[in-house]
Each structure stands twice: as C-alpha cells, then as structure tokens.
Design an enzyme around this catalytic site. Structure first.
Site, short mmCIF file in Angstrom:
data_model
loop_
_atom_site.label_atom_id
_atom_site.label_comp_id
_atom_site.label_asym_id
_atom_site.label_seq_id
_atom_site.Cartn_x
_atom_site.Cartn_y
_atom_site.Cartn_z
N PRO A 38 -18.71 15.28 7.77
CG PRO A 38 -19.62 13.95 9.32
CD PRO A 38 -18.75 15.13 9.15
N GLY B 270 -16.12 17.55 1.28
CA GLY B 270 -16.89 16.71 1.94
C GLY B 270 -16.16 15.69 2.80
CE LYS C 287 -14.86 15.98 -7.88
NZ LYS C 287 -13.77 15.43 -7.18
CG ASP D 265 -9.59 13.71 5.78
OD1 ASP D 265 -9.06 14.56 6.62
OD2 ASP D 265 -8.81 13.22 4.68
CG ASP E 211 -17.80 18.88 -3.18
OD1 ASP E 211 -18.11 18.81 -2.15
OD2 ASP E 211 -16.37 18.70 -3.52
CG MET F 4 -18.47 7.10 -3.68
SD MET F 4 -17.47 7.66 -4.87
CE MET F 4 -15.70 7.47 -4.07
N1 SAH Z 1 -13.88 12.77 1.36
C1 SAH Z 1 -15.18 12.07 1.70
C2 SAH Z 1 -15.53 11.18 0.75
C3 SAH Z 1 -15.81 11.65 -0.61
S1 SAH Z 1 -16.37 10.41 -1.90
C4 SAH Z 1 -15.22 11.54 3.27
O1 SAH Z 1 -14.16 11.47 3.61
O2 SAH Z 1 -16.27 11.52 3.75
C5 SAH Z 1 -18.12 10.67 -1.50
C6 SAH Z 1 -18.79 9.31 -0.89
O3 SAH Z 1 -18.55 9.73 0.46
C7 SAH Z 1 -20.36 9.45 -1.04
O4 SAH Z 1 -20.46 8.71 -2.36
C8 SAH Z 1 -20.36 8.53 0.27
O5 SAH Z 1 -20.33 7.29 0.17
C9 SAH Z 1 -19.77 9.10 1.26
N2 SAH Z 1 -20.39 10.11 1.93
C10 SAH Z 1 -20.22 11.76 1.99
N3 SAH Z 1 -20.77 12.13 2.93
C11 SAH Z 1 -21.79 11.04 3.53
C12 SAH Z 1 -22.77 10.92 4.54
N4 SAH Z 1 -23.34 12.27 4.75
N5 SAH Z 1 -23.37 9.95 4.60
C13 SAH Z 1 -22.93 8.78 3.94
N6 SAH Z 1 -21.99 8.73 3.19
C14 SAH Z 1 -21.54 9.92 2.88
#
Ligand code: SAH
Length: 540
Positions: A37, A113, A82, A115, A60, A196
């Site tokens: 994360p 980012g 992205k 999973d 990304d 998001m």
């Molecule tokens: N595959 C990623 C999600 C990708 S969609 C996962 O499993 O986390 C991208 C969204 O993930 C961002 O818009 C946000 O809502 C969330 N996100 C990713 N990193 C984050 C973080 N450090 N803190 C809060 N939301 C995060």
C-alpha cells in the site's frame, strides 16, 4: 478415455508457450507483483526476491519509489504512470510493453500498488499475457483497502459492529451511463470500503444517504495511508465531503463508511507516533543510514536521506598493509568507527587473511555500532566503553595491560586517543583507514544548476532556506557529519538548522559552526539519537 488431472487439463487448454523469432532468446516470465500500500516495509518477501532478480521493472505511481532500489543496478525501470485518469501509458500499451519485455528474454516485474488483482487492472494484464502465451505469475500484495484502514485505526470488521465488508471502486469505468452499484444493497452493509474514494466522494455519500444510509454513520477518508504522508479525515457520512474539501484531501485515498470507522480515533496508533508528520534529515553516509532511518521512520518521521559526507578509503595504503601483515606483533587493536571496522576487516580479507589473524589481539571499539560491524567477520570486541567517546575509551583501556597497540581510524581524527594511549604506556602505531569529504548533493545546494520545475534555484540562499524550511530536524551522527552539513549551508542560514546530536563532541562542533543543536542523545547510539529526536515532540 484416459482421465486427466486438473493440472494436465490446464496444460492442454493453455495456449502453446510463446516463442520468439528464430534464434531469439527464451521468453522471460512476467511477475505481477503487489507492491503493497505504500510503506515499502509492506512488500512481501516473494516480491522482494523477484525484484532482486528482475531485468525490467514496470511500475506506476502508487508503488513506493524505494522499492525500485531492490532491483539490480543495471535493470530497466519503466514508469507507466497512472494517476487517476492521467495515464502516462494507456492500458493497451502497458499490456503490449509487458509482452515485449518478456519476449526480449527479460524477467519482468510488473510492480502494482497494493494487490494486483484488487481494482488494479492486473486481470487485464494477465489475460493479455495468457492470450499471447507468455508465462506469468501473480504475487499477491497487501491491499490499501485493508492497510490504509488499519493505519488509520480502523479495523474493517468487528464482531459487534460489522459482519460484512464490501469493497467497491469509487470511480467506475468512464463513460458508463449509470452506476453499476446497487446503492440500496450497499447502504445495508456493515462496512463499505471504497478505493478511489476521494474523486466522487460527494456523489458516493449522496447516493448512500438517498438509499437509506444514516447520514450520522461514522466515516473516514485516508489519503496516502501507511506512509509518512498519511492524512485522515474523520466525520459522519453526511459531514465527510465538506471536511475533506476543507482539509484539501484527494487521491489516492480510501473511503471507509460504517460503525468501525468510529473506532478510528480510539485505535489510532499511526498518526500518534511522536515523529509523525515531521521531516527529518539524515546525513549519514549511504551505507550507514539504514538503521537510523528505519528507527526514525518507525517513530513516524518522513526521512530525507542526504549523506553529508562520503567515506573514501585510502588507497593505496602501505601503512595499513604493513600493519595487517604483522598483526601478531600487536596486543591491542583499537577501532573508532563502524566504517573503520569494516574497512579494516576488508583489508584483512584482501590480504588473504581472516579473523584468525587477530588471534590473541584484544579488540577495543568506541561503541556498540562499531562492535556490530565486526560480527559478520566473526569477531567481537573485548572492550566497549560505557560512554562512546575517546575519553571513555581511554578510561576503559587504562584497565588493560599496556603493550603494542594498533590504532586504525579516520585520517583526520583528533589527537586525544594517540596521546592518551601513549600516556597510559601503550606503544601506539596509528594507521589511517579513510578520509571523509563533503558529499555533493545533486539537488541542493546544487552546484549542478537550476531546478527544472521553477522554484528558487537551490544553489542560492533562497533555495537553501526553502530546503531548510521543509525540514523539522537534522540528525548529526558525528562531528564530521556536522561539518559536512554546515558545508552545504551558508553561514547566515545555519541557525535555521534544528539539529539533534549524537553526543557532546558533535554538539560542540555543530554549535561552533553555527548550527542550532536542540537535543543531544543520552548515549551515542542511533537508538538514543532517535529517542532524543522523539522527545522534542511529546504527545499530550
Ligand atoms: N490495487 C490497489 C488499488 C488500485 S486502485 C490496491 O490493492 O491497493 C488505486 C486506488 O487505491 C487509489 O485511488 C486509492 O483509492 C487506493 N490506494 C492506493 N494506495 C493507497 C494508499 N496508500 N492510501 C489510501 N488509498 C490508497
């Protein structure tokens, strides 16, 4: 008909493995790796191992930049952007790029980012690779949906408060005419977590409330969760959009709606850490910054690593070579810094010797950090003084039987030790191991030139002042680090540097240079230094 195991069935149904053009390399494997994360510590071990042997890393903006340093120095790093709708590369192009890199024979890590399969479009990448017959593997990651909540003090489930969690995307596919979310159903769920979640927060809140969700339901929006830049807005569902706007929070952010969000204030541990929200400059040399930086980060700090000094081993070093050859002639060896210990032992190995060359030699070190550097070489110090300064080391050595003593240390070290040792009756042979010099900071104060993105030229006083304004504290781990930092700051601005010093000698030097030392470690270890930094910001 012969029966097939599921494994065989899968093999038969899979397309034939891709072949590159005749004579081309064997295609590589694409690893879709969850980067976690944001906190680089939350990458999985499997992810780290694969990064360590990647030929190409396709990443990304949500994958922590620190993770790229795990990839081999010569590997390709391809940024595919992205940020919301502003993609640097279109998804089709990313899919094609992954295939091309693999077909060129490279081991590809697609670092995504969180999973890869949680709202990350990992499925599209995998399907495309499968279609082309390119081998891939998925390495699950810690999703931000769970981790950002946890670091905001929010457990997504709780026996009494939420028996379901629904994970939704707050941004649906652009161009969709109506929402595919069943808001009435969502309004009834225990916990709703939306990735998001910032972009359409007012609409999401409005839809939920219109579908019957109590506007008083606790809610939170967590931006950049798990990182030093985490920010959290906590309010009722009805009030959250207004608060988020007021605080200026935006993507990437996780929205959590449900009774569990109400636990956030009570269970917050992350933003309560003493150095949370503080930026701390670590001026240790690149090889040594790790432990101090890790400790400061654990206390919540955003750590800015800029080695103020560089350690340059002296080569050739005939004095050292001679001493190493005749180690048996000495009864004592004194090492006064971790770098010194490492460089000394490396020269022992380079001479074709090992720890046994020090058989019968008593080893005295300045402190536990230096002692720790000896362990990988199979050695342990006999003498570690209670205070980690030359004077204390002398006091400890006064209890030893004097004899021939090898003092191996920095070239520009103080005279206290050789003189004191001679006074105690030791026959001192001093050899220099390394010299220190001011490191060049490429972006500050940039002898290198102007900042491309506007802003003050970092080479000017305004640029330096600007940089210092962004720093809450600077750590000083030695007098030479103080000199190195001061060398980067014009004299009239040095008072702006709030420094935490590792001990009295460093403090004296820093103050003489005009730096403002605001705290000193109780003992000269990085742990105590970090503790001294934390003590400046007591939480009430
Ligand atoms: N595959 C990623 C999600 C990708 S969609 C996962 O499993 O986390 C991208 C969204 O993930 C961002 O818009 C946000 O809502 C969330 N996100 C990713 N990193 C984050 C973080 N450090 N803190 C809060 N939301 C995060």
């Amino acid at each position: 008909m012969t029966s097939r195991t599921p494994e065989e069935a899968r093999k038969e149904e899979s397309p034939a493995p891709a072949r590159s053009a005749a004579g081309g390399p064997e295609p590589g494997v694409v690893y879709l790796v969850g980067a976690g994360p944001g906190d680089p510590g939350l990458l999985t071990r499997r992810g780290a191992e694969l990064l360590g042997r990647a030929d190409a890393v396709v990443h990304d903006h949500l994958a922590a930049p620190e993770l790229l340093s795990l990839a081999p120095p010569g590997s390709k790093k391809i940024y595919v952007g992205k940020t919301g709708s502003r993609h640097t590369l279109r998804q089709d192009d990313i899919n094609r790029l992954l295939a091309e890199e693999a077909l060129a024979g490279r081991t590809v890590v697609r670092l995504k980012g969180g999973d890869p399969y949680v709202f990350g479009r990992g499925a599209e990448e995998a399907l495309e690779l499968r279609r082309r017959g390119i081998r891939f593997e998925v390495v699950p990651g810690v999703t931000s949906a769970v981790a950002a909540a946890a670091c905001a003090g929010i457990p997504l489930t709780h026996r009494d408060l939420a028996s379901q969690v629904v994970l939704i995307t707050g941004r649906e596919k652009p161009g969709k005419s109506s929402s595919s979310h069943d808001w009435a159903a969502l309004a009834k769920m225990g916990t709703l977590a939306a990735v998001m979640g910032a972009e359409n927060l007012p609409e999401i809140a409005g839809n939920l409330i219109a579908a019957g969700k109590d506007p008083g339901t606790p809610a939170a929006l967590v931006q950049w969760g798990t990182t030093a830049g985490q920010r959290t807005a906590r309010a009722s569902l009805g009030d959250l959009p207004g608060l988020v706007k007021k605080l200026g929070l935006g993507p990437p952010a996780l929205l959590v709606v449900g009774e569990v969000a109400g636990l956030g204030r009570e269970l917050d541990w992350f933003e309560e850490r003493p150095l949370f929200g503080k930026t701390v400059l670590v001026t240790r040399t690149a090889g040594q910054a790790g432990k101090l930086s890790a400790r400061l980060a654990e206390l919540g700090a955003r750590v800015l690593g800029r080695p103020a000094i560089e350690i340059v081993p002296i080569t050739p070093n005939p004095g050292l070579a001679e001493a190493v050859k005749n180690l048996r002639a000495f009864k004592h060896l004194v090492l006064t810094s971790p770098n010194g210990a490492r460089i000394f032992m490396e020269s022992v190995l380079a001479a074709g010797l090992d720890a046994r060359a020090l058989f019968g030699v008593r080893i005295a070190v300045i402190g536990p950090g230096t002692d720790a550097q000896l362990r990988p070489f199979g050695l342990k110090a006999d003498v570690v003084p209670p205070e980690f300064i030359a004077e204390s080391l002398l006091a400890s050595l006064s209890r030893e039987k004097p004899g021939p003593l090898l003092l191996a240390r920095a070239e520009e070290a103080r005279d206290v030790l050789p003189r004191g040792l001679a006074d105690l009756g030791f026959e001192v042979a001093a050899v220099p191991l390394y010299r220190t010099r001011d490191a060049v900071w490429p972006d500050f104060p940039a002898a290198a030139g102007r900042t491309p993105g506007g802003g003050p030229d970092p080479g000017t006083e305004a640029g330096v002042a600007d940089f210092l304004a962004g720093i809450d504290l600077a750590t000083l781990t030695s007098a030479s680090a103080a000199r190195g930092l001061a060398a980067h700051v014009p004299e009239n601005l040095r008072g702006l540097v709030k420094a935490v010093s590792i001990g009295p000698v460093t403090t004296r030097e820093a103050r003489a240079l005009g730096l403002d030392v605001v705290a000193e470690a109780r003992q000269a270890t990085v742990e105590h230094l970090a503790e001294a930094a934390a003590s400046l910001f007591p939480r009430t």
